[in-house]
Design a protein around this motif. Structure first.
Motif, short mmCIF file in Angstrom:
data_model
loop_
_atom_site.label_atom_id
_atom_site.label_comp_id
_atom_site.label_asym_id
_atom_site.label_seq_id
_atom_site.Cartn_x
_atom_site.Cartn_y
_atom_site.Cartn_z
N TYR A 904 28.16 78.00 82.05
CA TYR A 904 29.08 77.59 80.99
C TYR A 904 29.57 76.17 81.24
O TYR A 904 29.48 75.64 82.35
CB TYR A 904 30.26 78.56 80.90
CG TYR A 904 29.82 79.95 80.50
CD1 TYR A 904 29.65 80.29 79.16
CD2 TYR A 904 29.52 80.92 81.46
CE1 TYR A 904 29.23 81.55 78.79
CE2 TYR A 904 29.10 82.17 81.10
CZ TYR A 904 28.95 82.49 79.76
OH TYR A 904 28.51 83.73 79.39
N GLU A 985 41.05 80.18 69.64
CA GLU A 985 40.12 79.94 68.52
C GLU A 985 40.84 79.33 67.33
O GLU A 985 40.28 78.49 66.62
CB GLU A 985 39.47 81.26 68.12
CG GLU A 985 38.44 81.76 69.14
CD GLU A 985 37.80 83.07 68.74
OE1 GLU A 985 38.44 83.82 67.94
OE2 GLU A 985 36.69 83.36 69.22
N LEU A 992 35.20 74.03 70.69
CA LEU A 992 34.57 74.85 71.73
C LEU A 992 34.36 76.27 71.24
O LEU A 992 34.96 76.72 70.27
CB LEU A 992 35.40 74.85 73.02
CG LEU A 992 36.91 75.10 72.91
CD1 LEU A 992 37.22 76.58 72.79
CD2 LEU A 992 37.62 74.52 74.13
N LEU A 994 34.17 80.37 72.60
CA LEU A 994 34.61 81.26 73.68
C LEU A 994 33.64 82.43 73.84
O LEU A 994 33.20 83.02 72.86
CB LEU A 994 36.01 81.80 73.41
CG LEU A 994 37.19 80.89 73.77
CD1 LEU A 994 37.28 79.71 72.83
CD2 LEU A 994 38.50 81.68 73.74
N LEU A 1006 33.41 78.95 78.36
CA LEU A 1006 33.56 78.02 77.24
C LEU A 1006 32.33 77.15 77.14
O LEU A 1006 31.80 76.68 78.15
CB LEU A 1006 34.79 77.12 77.43
CG LEU A 1006 36.16 77.79 77.64
CD1 LEU A 1006 37.22 76.73 77.87
CD2 LEU A 1006 36.52 78.64 76.45
N TRP A 1008 30.94 73.74 74.79
CA TRP A 1008 31.43 72.71 73.86
C TRP A 1008 30.64 72.77 72.56
O TRP A 1008 29.42 72.88 72.55
CB TRP A 1008 31.30 71.32 74.48
CG TRP A 1008 32.02 71.14 75.78
CD1 TRP A 1008 31.47 70.96 77.00
CD2 TRP A 1008 33.44 71.15 75.96
NE1 TRP A 1008 32.42 70.84 77.96
CE2 TRP A 1008 33.66 70.96 77.35
CE3 TRP A 1008 34.53 71.29 75.11
CZ2 TRP A 1008 34.93 70.89 77.89
CZ3 TRP A 1008 35.81 71.24 75.65
CH2 TRP A 1008 36.00 71.04 77.03
#
Length: 1054
Positions: A904, A985, A992, A994, A1006, A1008
């Motif tokens: 991530y 969110e 980004l 999640l 996360l 991008w």
């Protein structure tokens, strides 16, 4: 028309497969093979004539096979010819090898060398001499030992050329000795004894397998020439052979030493040509089908396939058996255990041809049917150093490993009785780097594999096995001798008194009964310890446990409580509506919830506060229940408000009236918010939903077209959920193992942070497909096998070009299927025209959702699905290794559920003790410190745990509190993770994405989202942008967030 289209599609894909699988003999390949063969011949020519060869060349081998004479003077081979698939142009990639048939000279053998393994010893010593001289050739990279069909007493040489050719990586040449005309055939009659050590008292026993082992070498050249002659100039026959090889290689249980191999398949095809079962008018798929039908109906292990063939005009089976004393059964390796499985695989393949899309091409020629995915229960026996295996000698009529296979099979077959449909015992002994010269004692390093296909889940989970009646003394005595202390005499309900075995088990542990039986039998009869018996049964059960127990055990109480609630709801009379039915919607009711709620002590009428323990949860899960009702004063649809918001408000009013009635009439505790009404009963919280009367007409199929648009989105979803719940519930009762497989699938999805990508209903449909469309397998009957097939379906299905149609009740018509195909085509066309359009990357169609709108309309998107498939592929590969290879510790199994956080861009770690159910956390997440070497990663923030929320009632909460006061502290469906994710969110969804675990994980990944170039100057200031953003997120989760790490800075798009 559809049939013609299917045939055309099948033919096209078959031709494409042939182009990919068939090795074209280019000039470069031909030159490499010719040069290597020349180098081999040259090296052999340099061996001194009359070189004295003794047992000292391979002392261990000669000793272990028990040869009494093994000396000769070396003579050059009589001939060296290329045979096998290369000689007929039918090599099927990726296994590229060339067979070199080397005829042993008669001068090196005595006329009685067929006795007592003398032939096998001299055969090996002859190869030892050749191997030594091949090593000195500059054209040869290395020479290794292998064995002919896993028969250690018949080694062959594997020669790797020094030159490499890109189109055929790993090419090697096998030097296989032949024994043409070495011995008198009558001396190798199946009824003769040629191993003097094998006897029963003073009576020598026949050695048919040993005799066939020698006959195989004597007829090898003749069989090879027979195949060459048959295939010469017949393109379609060669293509059919390629297809048969591809088909067989995908099936590990039949492409093995005691069943099929490539050369035997070519012999069978040639046999059918000679018997006029195949003619030149047939296409490759026609020949393929004819060969399979022959295998299905002709019991090769019983009647054999004799060579040379009898006169074609003579009667077939009887004549072949009559003359078998002077002829060789080329199918002698096919065992009576392997052949039924071969027939089953053939039957499944023929069903694929008839029932599957596109003629079953995917199922027949691309789906891997390895032992891990085929068998319901897999067992490994670690027998390294177990001298009992060869206590009677390594080789008598059969090798000791084959005898041990038979012993294990016979033992399990007797003990498992009708629980097992098939029991497959396979021990692969020979491996590439074994040293023949040192003997055979090292050939026990690989574990013995046992695969069990159960006849049904009900039989496999049976607690009591009934043996013979007490009056049958001899049978009862044998039963007791076999089962020992497990045997007991019982009286049954019908008055019968019989011997029996009892395997007491709780409902949630019935899948372990087979494991217990296997361990008991192998320990009692073969003296194997439990550490050497590795049944793959319960290794993943740990991920479904909450505080060491499986919460599904509470399901019986849950269903009973629901029935009681349903009765009371239907009996309500003081509310202006008549409740006609109550339907459970939550997955806990259909046994597919990973963690169904356990009864909460505060969700009851009466509770002894003093008896509450310190780990009583603050939170309680709600279970959604749908009410269908008729409204007395709103009978016409025109009386209802048309606005969606007003409809929901009206429903809330009715729900409040229902709650008041339940409280007034039965004293049931109910709580209400602006959106929800929860009913507390016997430890559970039921959340009530009402299906609006227009939604009810959906259930009754009374509306459609424009009227459908007038149904609120909430009612549409309620309707779809009710349809889904009803169908999945029915499927669970048909297939009891369905629920555990779904739970493993959901746990895996959540553990790898895919909770937001795939709805739990979508996961249920994916698993349902495995049970409804199992071909080319049988229906899975164990949780691990079903889970492996789920991972492979997720990884291998062609989501871009094929919808996944899940027909649970079998009620989809041809028109329905055409509608689904049209919807899928339209969806893909819209996406191709504009990739910015919302696209269903995973198209899941059902009878209630032919356009895949319900569960996969928005997610997974193409990128999410690509990530899902990659993770599934990796996990499937790891799981296959864990099942088949010698893995005994739990660490490897845990890796299936440990997600690599380094993949991530940023990672948020949460305080595990502030999750609503901390005991569901599998592993505390930590980042590998190696990520931060070289300044690649950065620790952005750290936070302490909040004191405002604790997942359990503390002593201070209970001290001096009454039941009603404690109930007010109870939080229904409170989940700080969901709240935190929602806030992030809401504030940062354009920057980004999640990834999180909704079932109890403490890590959030996360990634991008691509920023536009014009935003770069505004957002990026001296590289602080990502750090400041992550700190803001950490601040947003203050008290819940433990650590925040930046692993990769965002990349900006132009």
């Amino acid at each position: 028309m559809e049939t013609e289209t299917c045939i055309d599609s099948m033919d096209f894909r078959v031709q494409e497969l042939l182009k990919e699988a068939r090795l074209e003999c280019s000039s470069a390949l031909t030159k490499l093979v010719d040069d290597t063969v020349s180098a081999i011949k040259s090296a052999i020519d340099k061996i001194p004539e009359d070189l004295q060869v003794t047992a000292d060349w391979a002392p261990g081998f000669v000793r272990d096979i028990g040869a009494d004479k093994a000396e000769f003077k070396f003579k050059k081979p009589k001939s060296i010819e290329i045979g096998g698939s290369y000689s007929i142009g039918c090599i099927a990639k990726p296994d590229v090898n060339v067979d070199l048939l080397l005829r042993l000279p008669k001068e090196c053998f005595h006329e009685k060398d067929y006795l007592n393994y003398r032939y096998h010893a001299k055969r090996c010593l002859y190869l030892c001499v050749i191997k030594k001289h091949l090593k000195s050739s500059s054209s040869i990279q290395k020479v290794e030992w292998s064995a002919l069909q896993n028969e250690a007493r018949k080694p062959v040489l594997v020669v790797y050329p020094a030159a490499n050719l890109g189109e055929v990586p790993g090419l090697f040449i096998r030097i296989i000795p032949t024994a043409t005309s070495l011995f008198d055939l009558s001396k190798l009659n199946m009824k003769r004894n040629n191993v003097r050590a094998l006897n029963a008292g003073d009576d020598p026993q026949p050695t048919p397998i040993y005799n066939c082992s020698i006959l195989e070498d004597m007829y090898l050249e003749e069989k090879s020439n027979f195949v060459k002659k048959t295939f010469s100039g017949w393109k379609e026959l060669g293509e059919a052979l390629i297809l048969l090889k591809v088909w067989a290689r995908l099936r590990s249980s039949i492409y093995v030493h005691d069943c099929l191999n490539g050369f035997l398949i070519s012999i069978i095809v040639s046999y059918l040509v000679a018997k006029n079962k195949i003619n030149r008018d047939m296409m490759p798929m026609g020949i393929f089908r004819a060969t399979l039908k022959f295998i299905e109906t002709h019991p090769l292990w019983k009647h054999g396939l004799y060579f040379p063939m009898s006169d074609q005009n003579a009667s077939s089976k009887g004549n072949e058996q009559l003359n078998s004393s002077t002829r060789f059964n080329v199918a002698f390796r096919i065992s009576s255990v392997a052949y039924p499985e071969l027939q089953d695989e053939v039957a499944l393949t023929l069903r694929c041809l008839e029932k599957c899309r596109d003629g079953g091409f995917e199922e027949i020629f691309t789906t891997k049917i390895d032992n891990a995915a085929k068998y319901d229960y897999c067992v490994r026996l670690n027998l390294k150093g177990n001298s009992e295996v060869y206590s009677l000698g390594f080789c008598l009529d059969e090798e000791c490993w084959r005898v041990y296979e038979q012993d294990v099979h016979s033992l399990l077959n007797q003990g498992l009785t009708d629980r097992a449909k098939f029991i497959r015992v396979i021990w692969r002994n020979t491996y590439s780097d074994f040293n023949v010269e040192n003997g055979l004692s090292a050939l026990d390093s690989e574990p013995l594999f046992v695969g069990i296909s159960v006849s049904s889940v009900e039989k496999a989970f049976r607690v009591v096995d009934i043996g013979p009646n007490a009056e049958k003394k001899d049978e009862a005595l044998m039963f007791r001798k076999f089962w020992g202390e497990k045997a007991e005499l019982r009286r049954f309900q019908d008055g019968k008194i019989a011997e029996s075995t009892v395997w007491e088990s709780k409902q949630g542990t019935r899948h372990l009964i087979l494991k217990r039986i296997i361990e008991f039998l192998l320990g009692r009869h073969l003296s194997l310890s439990k550490k050497d018996i590795v049944p793959v049964v319960d290794q993943l059960d740990f991920c479904l446990l909450h505080d060491g127990k499986d919460l599904v055990s509470h399901s019986v109480k849950l269903l009973g409580t629901f029935e009681e609630l349903s009765k009371r709801l239907r009996s309500i009379e003081d509310v202006p509506l008549k409740i006609s039915s109550v339907q459970p919607l939550d997955s806990a009711f259909r046994f597919t919830s990973v963690f169904p709620p356990e009864p909460h002590p505060l969700a009851n009428k009466k509770v002894d506060v003093a008896r509450l323990h310190n780990l009583t949860p603050f939170c309680v899960q709600s279970l959604e229940v749908m009410i269908q009702a008729c409204y007395y004063f709103l009978e016409g649809s025109g009386n209802w408000p048309m606005d969606d918001v007003l409809i929901e408000k009206t429903k809330s009013v009715f729900l409040l009236k229902i709650a008041e009635s339940l409280q007034d009439n039965w004293g049931i505790t109910c709580t209400a918010t602006e959106e929800d009404v929860d009913v507390f009963m016997d430890g559970y919280a039921f959340r009530l939903r009402i299906l609006h009367e227009r939604g009810l007409s959906l259930v009754n199929n009374e509306i459609g077209g424009d009227q459908m648009k007038r149904v609120s989105s909430a009612d549409k979803m309620l309707f779809v959920r009710s349809q889904h719940a009803s169908m999945i519930n029915g499927l669970q009762f048909r297939y009891p193992i369905f629920g555990p497989v779904v739970r493993l699938a959901k746990r895996w999805l959540a553990s790898h942070l895919f909770s937001a990508c795939l709805a739990e209903e979508a996961a249920e449909l994916l698993v349902a497909y495995l049970f409804l469309k199992p071909l080319p397998f049988n229906v899975p009957c164990s949780r691990i096998t079903g889970f492996l097939r789920f991972l492979r379906l997720l990884a291998e299905h062609d989501w871009a070009f094929s919808p996944l149609v899940v027909d649970i009740n079998g009620d989809l018509s041809q028109n329905d299927e055409k509608e689904i195909d049209d919807n899928f085509t339209q969806n893909r066309k819209a996406y191709e025209e504009n990739t910015q359009n919302e696209s269903k990357a995973m198209f899941l169609a059902t009878a209630y959702d032919k356009a895949s709108e319900a569960w996969t309309r928005c997610s997974p998107n193409p990128l999410e699905l690509k990530r899902l498939a990659a993770y599934a592929r990796s996990s499937a590969s790891l799981l296959t290794k864990l099942i088949l290879q010698n893995q005994t510790d739990s660490r490897g199994w845990e890796c299936l559920l440990r997600t690599p956080l380094s993949l991530y861009d940023a990672v948020i770690l949460l305080h595990g003790d502030r999750l609503p159910y901390p005991k569901r956390l599998l592993f505390t997440s930590e980042l590998d410190q190696g990520i931060f070497l070289g300044g690649k990663g950065r620790h952005v923030a750290h936070g302490n745990a909040s004191t405002c929320f604790h997942p359990f009632l503390l002593p201070s909460d209970m001290k001096g509190s009454s039941l009603e006061q404690l109930k007010t502290k109870l939080m229904v469906n409170f989940d700080p993770l969901r709240c935190f994710v929602g806030d992030v969110e809401k504030g940062f969804s354009n920057r980004l994405k999640l990834w999180y675990d909704s079932l109890g994980g403490d890590a959030i990944g996360l990634t991008w989202e691509r920023s536009k170039k014009r935003e770069r100057e505004e957002e990026e200031t001296s590289g602080k942008y990502p750090v400041d953003l992550l700190r803001n997120i950490g601040e947003l989760g203050k008290g819940f967030v433990r650590d925040v790490y930046l692993l990769k800075a965002p990349r900006f798009s132009s």
